[in-house]
Design a protein around this motif. Structure first.
Motif, PDB file in Angstrom:
ATOM      1  N   LYS A 214       0.830  -1.208   0.000  1.00 29.18           N
ATOM      2  CA  LYS A 214       0.000   0.000   0.000  1.00 29.18           C
ATOM      3  C   LYS A 214       0.864   1.259   0.000  1.00 29.18           C
ATOM      4  CE  LYS A 214      -3.701   2.283   2.599  1.00 29.18           C
ATOM      5  NZ  LYS A 214      -4.636   2.173   3.746  1.00 29.18           N
ATOM      6  N   ARG A 215       1.891   1.276   0.834  1.00 28.57           N
ATOM      7  CA  ARG A 215       2.780   2.448   0.869  1.00 28.57           C
ATOM      8  C   ARG A 215       3.495   2.636  -0.465  1.00 28.57           C
ATOM      9  NH1 ARG A 215       4.161   0.723   6.198  1.00 28.57           N
ATOM     10  NH2 ARG A 215       6.137  -0.131   5.465  1.00 28.57           N
ATOM     11  N   GLY A 216       3.907   1.517  -1.076  1.00 22.93           N
ATOM     12  CA  GLY A 216       4.610   1.622  -2.342  1.00 22.93           C
ATOM     13  C   GLY A 216       3.746   2.192  -3.448  1.00 22.93           C
ATOM     14  N   LEU A 217       2.523   1.686  -3.581  1.00 25.46           N
ATOM     15  CA  LEU A 217       1.638   2.192  -4.633  1.00 25.46           C
ATOM     16  C   LEU A 217       1.219   3.625  -4.348  1.00 25.46           C
ATOM     17  CD1 LEU A 217       0.192   1.659  -7.245  1.00 25.46           C
ATOM     18  CD2 LEU A 217      -1.659   0.543  -5.981  1.00 25.46           C
ATOM     19  N   ARG A 218       1.002   3.932  -3.083  1.00 24.04           N
ATOM     20  CA  ARG A 218       0.653   5.315  -2.737  1.00 24.04           C
ATOM     21  C   ARG A 218       1.803   6.257  -3.082  1.00 24.04           C
ATOM     22  NH1 ARG A 218      -1.443   5.782   3.124  1.00 24.04           N
ATOM     23  NH2 ARG A 218      -3.353   5.040   2.133  1.00 24.04           N
ATOM     24  N   ARG A 219       3.026   5.820  -2.864  1.00 26.46           N
ATOM     25  CA  ARG A 219       4.192   6.640  -3.209  1.00 26.46           C
ATOM     26  C   ARG A 219       4.230   6.914  -4.704  1.00 26.46           C
ATOM     27  NH1 ARG A 219       9.660   6.972  -0.986  1.00 26.46           N
ATOM     28  NH2 ARG A 219      11.164   7.454  -2.639  1.00 26.46           N
ATOM     29  N   VAL A 220       3.983   5.875  -5.513  1.00 27.64           N
ATOM     30  CA  VAL A 220       3.976   6.033  -6.965  1.00 27.64           C
ATOM     31  C   VAL A 220       2.877   6.988  -7.398  1.00 27.64           C
ATOM     32  CG1 VAL A 220       3.537   4.809  -9.136  1.00 27.64           C
ATOM     33  CG2 VAL A 220       5.070   3.804  -7.429  1.00 27.64           C
ATOM     34  N   ASN A 221       1.690   6.870  -6.810  1.00 29.68           N
ATOM     35  CA  ASN A 221       0.566   7.727  -7.178  1.00 29.68           C
ATOM     36  C   ASN A 221       0.746   9.173  -6.724  1.00 29.68           C
ATOM     37  OD1 ASN A 221      -2.227   5.337  -6.838  1.00 29.68           O
ATOM     38  ND2 ASN A 221      -0.644   5.529  -8.379  1.00 29.68           N
ATOM     39  N   ARG A 222       1.137   9.353  -5.480  1.00 25.53           N
ATOM     40  CA  ARG A 222       1.149  10.691  -4.898  1.00 25.53           C
ATOM     41  C   ARG A 222       2.456  11.443  -5.135  1.00 25.53           C
ATOM     42  NH1 ARG A 222      -1.853   9.887   1.005  1.00 25.53           N
ATOM     43  NH2 ARG A 222      -3.867   9.151   0.181  1.00 25.53           N
ATOM     44  N   ARG A 223       3.568  10.779  -4.888  1.00 28.02           N
ATOM     45  CA  ARG A 223       4.843  11.484  -5.005  1.00 28.02           C
ATOM     46  C   ARG A 223       5.297  11.571  -6.451  1.00 28.02           C
ATOM     47  NH1 ARG A 223       9.825   9.977  -1.117  1.00 28.02           N
ATOM     48  NH2 ARG A 223       8.163  10.471   0.366  1.00 28.02           N
ATOM     49  N   GLU A 224       5.144  10.451  -7.200  1.00 28.88           N
ATOM     50  CA  GLU A 224       5.616  10.445  -8.587  1.00 28.88           C
ATOM     51  C   GLU A 224       4.508  10.762  -9.583  1.00 28.88           C
ATOM     52  OE1 GLU A 224       9.090   7.605  -9.214  1.00 28.88           O
ATOM     53  OE2 GLU A 224       7.832   6.466  -7.817  1.00 28.88           O
ATOM     54  N   GLN A 225       3.259  10.817  -9.105  1.00 24.37           N
ATOM     55  CA  GLN A 225       2.112  11.173  -9.948  1.00 24.37           C
ATOM     56  C   GLN A 225       2.003  10.266 -11.174  1.00 24.37           C
ATOM     57  OE1 GLN A 225      -0.445  13.872  -9.544  1.00 24.37           O
ATOM     58  NE2 GLN A 225       0.260  13.199  -7.531  1.00 24.37           N
ATOM     59  N   ARG A 226       2.171   8.964 -10.960  1.00 20.62           N
ATOM     60  CA  ARG A 226       2.097   7.983 -12.040  1.00 20.62           C
ATOM     61  C   ARG A 226       1.114   6.881 -11.669  1.00 20.62           C
ATOM     62  NH1 ARG A 226       5.824   8.358 -16.351  1.00 20.62           N
ATOM     63  NH2 ARG A 226       7.267  10.053 -15.904  1.00 20.62           N
ATOM     64  N   PRO A 227       0.453   6.299 -12.668  1.00 23.63           N
ATOM     65  CA  PRO A 227      -0.396   5.134 -12.396  1.00 23.63           C
ATOM     66  C   PRO A 227       0.451   3.889 -12.185  1.00 23.63           C
ATOM     67  CG  PRO A 227      -0.408   5.627 -14.728  1.00 23.63           C
ATOM     68  CD  PRO A 227       0.391   6.726 -14.068  1.00 23.63           C
ATOM     69  N   GLY A 228      -0.023   2.999 -11.333  1.00 22.58           N
ATOM     70  CA  GLY A 228       0.639   1.730 -11.123  1.00 22.58           C
ATOM     71  C   GLY A 228       0.016   0.634 -11.965  1.00 22.58           C
ATOM     72  N   VAL A 229       0.726  -0.479 -12.068  1.00 13.36           N
ATOM     73  CA  VAL A 229       0.238  -1.672 -12.772  1.00 13.36           C
ATOM     74  C   VAL A 229       0.298  -2.843 -11.790  1.00 13.36           C
ATOM     75  CG1 VAL A 229       0.607  -3.290 -14.674  1.00 13.36           C
ATOM     76  CG2 VAL A 229       1.045  -0.846 -15.010  1.00 13.36           C
ATOM     77  N   PHE A 230      -0.856  -3.432 -11.503  1.00 12.63           N
ATOM     78  CA  PHE A 230      -0.940  -4.557 -10.570  1.00 12.63           C
ATOM     79  C   PHE A 230      -1.386  -5.798 -11.333  1.00 12.63           C
ATOM     80  CE2 PHE A 230      -3.191  -7.300  -7.592  1.00 12.63           C
ATOM     81  CZ  PHE A 230      -2.272  -7.395  -6.559  1.00 12.63           C
TER      82      PHE A 230
END
Length: 303
Positions: A214-230
């Protein structure tokens, strides 16, 4: 009088499913011969339908990368995936890792599977994912073959170190491969302490604490402003699947660890984040412009 600034819309991530059966995974390829696949009890249809129910409860649409071998045997399943509003994409035909086949065999497989899925589902197939993420330094020719076959994107690289796959030098986020026309969309990682760490699903999702993901995906979304792929597999929600005799201890650990946790964790992930299909997340009009990257076996050059 102070006014609160509006909160930005949550980023939408891509939810994906690799549709293959438990006896087709790379972990068991030394124990189960390909010609013996029909002798094993198939569970992929029932498990995939459970995945469809899971998504329906949360109102989530996803991309299903379907193995051609599975589509031939369960065409109604492919049609039902499409009818439920999900994207049908290609996982190749026989789950052969690209490092184990020739370029011409790869070409035949991706063309055959694309036509098969389009004939069954009645809509164009744009996406491809290599079995075991086996697009890497020695198989980069796959991108040109996919472009020529009419695919618009691939999700076949994980930019990490792994004993079975991985290309750490590749970009962490979506990029055009050599020239515009085919988009490569790597599975999600986070960059910490000078290296990339997996946060995209699979066995890592079952092994690591949920809070870490959860922290990792939130970091990608919020800090890097990128969508993740799960991603995950239908067999990962099936703790009652038959056990494969003769598998190595590492293979058994990777495959069977925490199978009972997968479905509840995926549901929790869908509560905590927003998800949609790959094509709508990455190909829809208005997306960010993607860089062009030329991948080489020993180096990488971003233009």
């Amino acid at each position: 009088m102070s006014t609160l600034s509006p909160q930005p819309e949550p980023i939408t991530n891509a939810m994906t499913v690799d549709v293959e059966d438990y006896f087709q995974v790379a972990a068991f390829e030394k124990c189960i011969r390909r010609e013996d696949w029909p002798r094993w009890p198939a569970r992929v249809e029932d498990n995939t339908r459970r995945v469809l129910e899971l998504f329906a409860r949360r109102g989530v649409h996803a991309t299903f990368f379907v193995l051609g071998w599975v589509a031939e045997r369960f065409p109604a399943l492919v049609r039902d995936i499409g009818a439920a509003g999900h994207e049908v994409a290609s996982h190749g035909f026989g789950h052969e890792r690209l490092t184990n086949i020739t370029r011409s065999q790869f070409r035949e497989g991706v063309v055959r599977t694309k036509r098969l899925l389009e004939d069954i589902n009645g809509s164009a197939v744009y996406g491809y994912r290599a079995p075991s993420y086996s697009v890497g330094p020695t198989t980069l020719w796959a991108h040109e073959e996919l472009r020529e076959a009419g695919y618009r994107y691939s999700s076949s690289i994980v930019p990490i170190h792994h004993d079975l796959y991985g290309m750490p030098a590749a970009p962490r986020f979506a990029f055009f491969t050599g020239r515009p026309g085919l988009l490569e969309i790597p599975v999600t990682t986070v960059r910490l302490w000078g290296r990339n760490w997996p946060r995209g699903g699979g066995g890592y999702f079952r092994l690591l604490p949920y809070a870490l993901f959860k922290r990792g995906l939130r970091r990608v979304n919020r800090r890097e402003q990128r969508p993740g792929v799960f991603y995950f597999h239908p067999w990962e929600i099936d703790p009652a699947q038959p056990r494969v005799p003769g598998a190595a201890l590492k293979s058994r650990f990777r495959h069977y660890l925490n199978l009972a946790r997968t479905a509840p964790r995926v549901e929790r992930l869908m509560r905590d984040f927003r998800f949609d299909r790959m094509d709508r997340v990455f190909l829809a009009p208005g997306h960010v412009s993607y860089p062009v990257a030329t991948l080489e076996p020993a180096e990488l050059c971003v233009q």
